[in-house]
Design an enzyme around this catalytic site. Structure first.
Site, PDB file in Angstrom:
ATOM      1  N   TYR A 104      42.447  76.124  71.623  1.00 39.70           N
ATOM      2  CA  TYR A 104      41.667  75.400  72.622  1.00 39.70           C
ATOM      3  C   TYR A 104      40.203  75.227  72.210  1.00 39.70           C
ATOM      4  CZ  TYR A 104      45.166  75.375  76.347  1.00 39.70           C
ATOM      5  OH  TYR A 104      46.269  75.121  77.111  1.00 39.70           O
ATOM      6  N   LYS A 157      53.380  84.733  66.879  1.00 37.80           N
ATOM      7  CA  LYS A 157      54.268  84.010  65.954  1.00 37.80           C
ATOM      8  C   LYS A 157      53.933  84.543  64.558  1.00 37.80           C
ATOM      9  CE  LYS A 157      57.351  80.840  64.977  1.00 37.80           C
ATOM     10  NZ  LYS A 157      58.776  80.956  65.375  1.00 37.80           N
ATOM     11  N   ASP A 162      58.890  82.249  70.450  1.00 40.78           N
ATOM     12  CA  ASP A 162      60.098  81.466  70.749  1.00 40.78           C
ATOM     13  C   ASP A 162      61.146  82.346  71.421  1.00 40.78           C
ATOM     14  OD1 ASP A 162      60.200  82.810  68.304  1.00 40.78           O
ATOM     15  OD2 ASP A 162      61.305  81.244  67.246  1.00 40.78           O
ATOM     16  N   ASP A 202      49.438  79.598  77.902  1.00 39.74           N
ATOM     17  CA  ASP A 202      49.483  78.394  78.731  1.00 39.74           C
ATOM     18  C   ASP A 202      50.938  78.000  78.974  1.00 39.74           C
ATOM     19  OD1 ASP A 202      48.561  76.022  80.047  1.00 39.74           O
ATOM     20  OD2 ASP A 202      49.020  74.901  78.222  1.00 39.74           O
ATOM     21  N   ASP A 206      53.533  78.804  82.585  1.00 38.05           N
ATOM     22  CA  ASP A 206      54.233  77.778  83.369  1.00 38.05           C
ATOM     23  C   ASP A 206      55.721  78.111  83.460  1.00 38.05           C
ATOM     24  OD1 ASP A 206      51.917  76.231  83.704  1.00 38.05           O
ATOM     25  OD2 ASP A 206      53.013  74.362  83.397  1.00 38.05           O
TER      26      ASP A 206
HETATM   27  C1  IPM Z   1      46.010  75.864  82.829  1.00 38.66           C
HETATM   28  C2  IPM Z   1      45.903  74.380  82.610  1.00 38.66           C
HETATM   29  C3  IPM Z   1      44.707  74.113  81.701  1.00 38.66           C
HETATM   30  C4  IPM Z   1      44.951  74.814  80.386  1.00 38.66           C
HETATM   31  C5  IPM Z   1      44.400  72.613  81.494  1.00 38.66           C
HETATM   32  C6  IPM Z   1      44.145  71.915  82.819  1.00 38.66           C
HETATM   33  C7  IPM Z   1      43.265  72.390  80.540  1.00 38.66           C
HETATM   34  O1  IPM Z   1      47.084  73.886  82.069  1.00 38.66           O
HETATM   35  O2  IPM Z   1      45.047  76.449  83.363  1.00 38.66           O
HETATM   36  O3  IPM Z   1      47.046  76.419  82.474  1.00 38.66           O
HETATM   37  O4  IPM Z   1      45.661  74.277  79.511  1.00 38.66           O
HETATM   38  O5  IPM Z   1      44.453  75.919  80.211  1.00 38.66           O
HETATM   39 MG    MG Z   2      48.654  75.308  81.934  1.00 33.89          MG
END
Ligand code: IPM
Ligand code: MG
Length: 360
Positions: free
Chosen positions: A146, A195, A227, A251, A255
């Site tokens: 990032y 990884k 993975d 990240d 999710d």
């Molecule tokens: C998160 C989001 C952010 C990230 C985006 C909005 C830049 O996906 O906080 O997980 O990738 O960190």
């Molecule tokens: Mg995210």
């Protein structure tokens, strides 16, 4: 006690869900004897519309002058919003990344657990989730891909793009320590995800995590390839306590972890630096498609507000009460549309905020 809170409502459903969280915080303040002074700060698309950029120096200064930051969500529809016609460094997300860096919020905590009441929303088979699961994703937030050097060039008529993934040992050590500290307060298990079979940055990550682990003899730890971890999260989520990982992997895995709980609208997060200061936001995004309709689920933001009371202000009792009120509302059968199931009572964003306040 009085605390200063910078409030970034943001874009999409952000303003609606933050309003509900403030309502719950104020109610908790009345009950537990503290007050909060809010300072509204623009970030993301809301800031672009006013200032032409997603984060101003003034906004950073306002956040720094506060005791904590409460945030909704930022960003719009990436294919239709005019914000995404701007160059990448001027888009909403760039504001969030710049703020994380400016406030040195290197430790991102994303809890993912299965609410007994919402078991039906979990997409995994019952035999996998039997007994529930409860994990904490500890994501490094100010390094790696990032924030590495990136560019797009043209070489002999061929377009080429670079992103670089860099970590130094100090960045790895401080997040690893946080991960082990949190594990000490939980079930004393750390799964460090990397990884290392391919990446140098992961091989260094592994070495440093091993060094840190020596200071925590009570914590059991293991290394897992990313993975494999993505697969284990759906095969057997119960095996995890603290998942410690770098920015990009965190990240993606967070999710995935939130979805296995069946309810991304329920999950909070805290981003912390070396002090008590933190930024608190739901793990989900700004959902522009449902903005302004009073249907968004405010619970993730309300639980993030509870994390703020706990981590930044040491108001554990008030934080416990908010969490208990959320649980009670679910027990009483109230649901926003994203977690709705048969026989339950469907309510809107505002009503959900009110119901939680009533139970505080
Ligand atoms: C998160 C989001 C952010 C990230 C985006 C909005 C830049 O996906 O906080 O997980 O990738 O960190
Ligand atoms: Mg995210």
């Amino acid at each position: 006690m009085n605390y200063k809170v910078a409030v970034i409502k943001g874009d999409g459903i952000g303003p609606e869900i933050v309003t509900e969280a403030q309502k719950v915080l104020d109610k908790a303040g009345e009950k537990f004897g503290f007050s909060l002074d809010y300072k509204e700060v623009l970030m993301g698309g809301a800031s672009i519309d006013v200032h032409g950029i997603p984060l101003t120096d003034e906004a950073i200064a306002d956040c720094k002058a506060s005791d904590a930051v409460l945030m909704g969500a930022i960003g719009g529809n990436t294919s239709t919003s005019p914000w995404y016609k701007l160059e990448p460094s001027k888009r909403p997300e760039a504001g969030l990344l710049a703020l994380r860096k400016a406030l040195n919020l290197f430790a991102n905590l994303r809890p993912a657990y299965l609410y007994e009441e919402l078991k039906g929303a979990c997409p995994l088979k019952e035999e996998i989730t039997e007994g529930g699961f409860d994990m904490m994703i500890m994501r490094e937030l100010t390094g790696g891909l990032y924030f590495g050097e990136r560019k797009t060039i043209e070489e002999n008529g061929v377009r080429k793009a670079y992103d670089s993934l860099t970590y130094d040992e100090n960045e790895i050590r401080r997040i690893a320590k946080r991960g082990f500290d949190i594990a000490m307060k939980r079930n004393k298990k750390v799964t460090s995800v990397d990884k290392a079979n391919v990446l140098d940055s992961s091989r260094l990550w592994r070495k440093v995590v091993e060094e840190v682990a020596k200071d925590y003899p009570e914590v059991s730890y293991e290394h897992m390839l990313v993975d494999n971890c993505a697969m284990q999260l759906v095969r057997d989520p119960k095996q995890f306590d603290v998942i410690l990982t770098e920015n990009m992997f965190g990240d993606i895995l967070s999710d995935e972890a939130s979805m296995v709980t069946g309810s991304i609208g329920m999950l909070s997060s805290a981003s912390l630096n070396e002090t008590k200061f933190g930024l608190y936001e739901p793990s989900h995004g700004s959902a522009p498609d449902i903005a302004g309709q009073n249907i968004a689920n405010p619970i993730a933001t309300i639980l993030s507000a509870a994390m703020m009371l706990r981590f930044s202000f040491d108001l554990d009792e008030a934080a416990d009460a908010i969490e208990a009120a959320v649980k009670k509302v679910l027990e009483d059968g109230y649901r926003t549309v994203d977690i709705m199931s048969e026989g339950m009572t469907k309510v809107g964003t505002k009503e959900m905020g009110d119901l939680i306040c009533e139970r505080l």
